[in-house]
Design a protein around this motif. Structure first.
Motif, PDB file in Angstrom:
ATOM      1  N   HIS A  18      -9.976  -0.563   9.239  1.00 56.23           N
ATOM      2  CA  HIS A  18      -9.981   0.051   7.918  1.00 56.23           C
ATOM      3  C   HIS A  18      -8.567   0.127   7.330  1.00 56.23           C
ATOM      4  N   MET A  19      -7.604   0.441   8.178  1.00 58.49           N
ATOM      5  CA  MET A  19      -6.270   0.750   7.682  1.00 58.49           C
ATOM      6  C   MET A  19      -5.464  -0.472   7.268  1.00 58.49           C
ATOM      7  N   PHE A  20      -5.626  -1.610   7.951  1.00 54.58           N
ATOM      8  CA  PHE A  20      -4.835  -2.787   7.594  1.00 54.58           C
ATOM      9  C   PHE A  20      -5.148  -3.280   6.185  1.00 54.58           C
ATOM     10  N   PRO A  21      -6.425  -3.463   5.815  1.00 57.71           N
ATOM     11  CA  PRO A  21      -6.685  -3.875   4.421  1.00 57.71           C
ATOM     12  C   PRO A  21      -6.299  -2.800   3.413  1.00 57.71           C
ATOM     13  N   ALA A  22      -6.426  -1.527   3.809  1.00 53.45           N
ATOM     14  CA  ALA A  22      -5.995  -0.448   2.914  1.00 53.45           C
ATOM     15  C   ALA A  22      -4.494  -0.514   2.682  1.00 53.45           C
ATOM     16  N   GLN A  23      -3.745  -0.768   3.740  1.00 55.30           N
ATOM     17  CA  GLN A  23      -2.291  -0.905   3.620  1.00 55.30           C
ATOM     18  C   GLN A  23      -1.937  -2.082   2.725  1.00 55.30           C
ATOM     19  N   SER A  24      -2.660  -3.181   2.876  1.00 60.05           N
ATOM     20  CA  SER A  24      -2.394  -4.363   2.067  1.00 60.05           C
ATOM     21  C   SER A  24      -2.593  -4.078   0.585  1.00 60.05           C
ATOM     22  N   LEU A  25      -3.697  -3.412   0.252  1.00 58.37           N
ATOM     23  CA  LEU A  25      -3.932  -3.074  -1.153  1.00 58.37           C
ATOM     24  C   LEU A  25      -2.855  -2.131  -1.666  1.00 58.37           C
ATOM     25  N   ALA A  26      -2.446  -1.176  -0.845  1.00 57.34           N
ATOM     26  CA  ALA A  26      -1.386  -0.247  -1.256  1.00 57.34           C
ATOM     27  C   ALA A  26      -0.109  -1.004  -1.607  1.00 57.34           C
ATOM     28  N   GLU A  27       0.255  -1.977  -0.770  1.00 59.47           N
ATOM     29  CA  GLU A  27       1.477  -2.758  -1.021  1.00 59.47           C
ATOM     30  C   GLU A  27       1.400  -3.477  -2.367  1.00 59.47           C
ATOM     31  N   THR A  48      -0.623   5.803  10.061  1.00 60.10           N
ATOM     32  CA  THR A  48      -0.068   5.456   8.749  1.00 60.10           C
ATOM     33  C   THR A  48       1.404   5.051   8.786  1.00 60.10           C
ATOM     34  N   GLY A  49       1.958   4.898   9.976  1.00 61.24           N
ATOM     35  CA  GLY A  49       3.392   4.630  10.087  1.00 61.24           C
ATOM     36  C   GLY A  49       3.850   3.369   9.381  1.00 61.24           C
ATOM     37  N   ALA A  50       2.970   2.369   9.271  1.00 60.85           N
ATOM     38  CA  ALA A  50       3.370   1.100   8.658  1.00 60.85           C
ATOM     39  C   ALA A  50       3.149   1.078   7.152  1.00 60.85           C
ATOM     40  N   PHE A  51       2.524   2.111   6.600  1.00 62.81           N
ATOM     41  CA  PHE A  51       2.311   2.141   5.148  1.00 62.81           C
ATOM     42  C   PHE A  51       3.648   2.283   4.428  1.00 62.81           C
ATOM     43  N   PRO A  52       3.744   1.723   3.221  1.00 62.10           N
ATOM     44  CA  PRO A  52       4.983   1.897   2.456  1.00 62.10           C
ATOM     45  C   PRO A  52       5.304   3.377   2.270  1.00 62.10           C
ATOM     46  N   LYS A  53       6.588   3.699   2.283  1.00 63.75           N
ATOM     47  CA  LYS A  53       7.015   5.103   2.177  1.00 63.75           C
ATOM     48  C   LYS A  53       6.585   5.728   0.856  1.00 63.75           C
ATOM     49  N   ALA A  54       6.365   4.902  -0.170  1.00 62.28           N
ATOM     50  CA  ALA A  54       5.978   5.433  -1.481  1.00 62.28           C
ATOM     51  C   ALA A  54       4.542   5.931  -1.504  1.00 62.28           C
ATOM     52  N   VAL A  55       3.759   5.618  -0.474  1.00 62.94           N
ATOM     53  CA  VAL A  55       2.367   6.064  -0.425  1.00 62.94           C
ATOM     54  C   VAL A  55       2.312   7.511   0.066  1.00 62.94           C
ATOM     55  N   GLU A  56       1.726   8.374  -0.755  1.00 60.25           N
ATOM     56  CA  GLU A  56       1.570   9.780  -0.368  1.00 60.25           C
ATOM     57  C   GLU A  56       0.333   9.922   0.513  1.00 60.25           C
ATOM     58  N   ILE A  57       0.474  10.570   1.640  1.00 55.77           N
ATOM     59  CA  ILE A  57      -0.638  10.752   2.580  1.00 55.77           C
ATOM     60  C   ILE A  57      -1.304  12.091   2.305  1.00 55.77           C
ATOM     61  N   ASP A  58      -2.586  12.039   1.990  1.00 55.70           N
ATOM     62  CA  ASP A  58      -3.363  13.239   1.673  1.00 55.70           C
ATOM     63  C   ASP A  58      -4.381  13.453   2.795  1.00 55.70           C
ATOM     64  N   VAL A  59      -4.158  14.457   3.623  1.00 55.51           N
ATOM     65  CA  VAL A  59      -5.018  14.714   4.784  1.00 55.51           C
ATOM     66  C   VAL A  59      -6.125  15.686   4.390  1.00 55.51           C
TER      67      VAL A  59
END
Length: 370
Positions: A18-27, A48-59
């Protein structure tokens, strides 16, 4: 990035699938000038460590009936309702232009909140069969994007094949030059999800040890293994005099895959996408217990293109695997054709196509035909 920029909320679970394609779209969306938030739960936040720093993580709190005892199951609905309520409060404070769900139970609160608030929303299904969460929302969203084609969809639901977005690190290796097997150092990459697979630890080392010496003398193996299997796999390779790098996790899989002559792997959707974008011969062993046997569906495109060999778990032995590895590594021209065939089914543009879908939901007047 200004606060006036449109906001995309990506809702995804805590697995690489789930996270890899989500990260790709975020980029891609960040590059297009959007603000991006990732909505996940506490478990997902650890990935979420590999997500761009500009992405805000909402838990947000979420839960599943698939884990825990009676007490935990009794708390599933209260936790999900709490997550949905929290998501609604967040959306009222900072309204998303679009919400995209990538599946997994941590995606439930944000996608449910978007549904209740009638916000533009879509889901992306990575596998050839909808996951449980995406099944729930398939008829309640504006668009269903599919990573694997064909994807089995509920009656009346129409999907759009965009492919599975891959991370920027994979795109950098798109169509990397393939060095066909020969009398020089060769690499086999063995991966089975983010922490390996027990059956691969059981079978692959013995299969490699049975290869002809003419291949073994040039061979190096990179293999993911579960923590409890790490020592025995490492010790086996050492005892056999086989060069091997065995770890629980590789953070440089795109690089290793681009340098490999052969990939042996489960057929998770993200892995299949990586193999097809980089372009490598593969032997795929679908996870037999996957819901709806979706890993077999995921592998079908590469197999039908003659880019991969599929071995069902029920037929996987050290002997059967060793035979297939020998066939591929002893036929350089055939291996090269497999690598090219893998590229023929790849969709390196998947993230960009998904981004266009997102923007067509947010600005329908700009995309009248979307």
């Amino acid at each position: 990035m200004t606060q006036d920029a449109p906001l995309l909320v990506i809702a995804a679970g805590g697995t690489g699938g789930h996270m890899f394609p989500a990260q790709s779209l975020a980029e891609v969306m960040l590059a297009r000038g959007w603000r991006v938030k990732l909505s996940t739960d506490a478990r997902g936040a650890r990935y979420t460590g590999a997500f761009p720093k500009a992405v805000e993580i909402d838990v947000l709190p979420s839960a599943t009936f698939a884990r825990g005892g009676i007490a935990a199951k009794a708390m599933v609905f209260p936790r999900i309702l709490g997550g949905v309520a929290k998501a609604i409060r967040h959306f009222l404070r900072d309204k998303p232009a679009v919400v995209v769900g990538f599946g997994g139970y941590p995606a439930i609160p944000a996608v449910a909140a978007a549904t209740l608030m009638k916000l533009p929303r879509m889901i992306h299904e990575q596998n050839g069969i909808l996951g449980k969460v995406n099944q729930v929302f398939a008829k309640r969203v504006n668009q269903v994007a599919c990573g694997t084609w064909p994807t089995t969809l509920p009656e009346g639901v129409h999907g759009l094949h965009v492919g599975n977005p891959v991370r920027g690190a994979v795109l950098e290796k798109h169509a990397a030059a393939y060095i066909a097997p020969g009398d020089y150092p060769m690499e086999i990459l063995v991966i089975g999800g983010s922490q390996g697979a027990r059956i691969l630890s059981d079978v692959v080392p013995s299969a490699v040890a049975q290869l002809p010496q003419s291949l073994l003398s040039h061979l190096r193996v990179s293999q993911q293994a579960r923590p409890e299997d790490l020592d025995r796999v490492t010790e086996f390779y050492e005892a056999q005099g086989i060069q091997a790098d065995v770890r629980t996790f590789f953070d440089d899989i795109p690089k290793r895959m681009s340098e490999a002559q052969l990939v042996i792997s489960r057929s998770g959707a993200s892995t299949v996408a990586d193999i097809s974008v980089i372009g490598r011969p593969s032997i795929l062993i679908p996870f037999a217990a996957a819901a709806g046997d979706h890993q077999t569906a995921n592998a079908r495109g590469l197999v039908e293109a003659n880019a991969a060999v599929m071995i069902p778990e029920s037929q996987l032995t050290a002997e059967s695997l060793s035979e297939q590895v020998t066939n591929i590594l002893s036929q350089p021209d055939g291996a090269l054709m497999m690598a090219r065939a893998a590229l023929s089914v790849g969709k390196p543009e998947a993230a960009e196509e998904l981004a266009v879908l997102v923007e067509s939901l947010a600005f329908p007047e700009t995309y009248p035909a979307a």
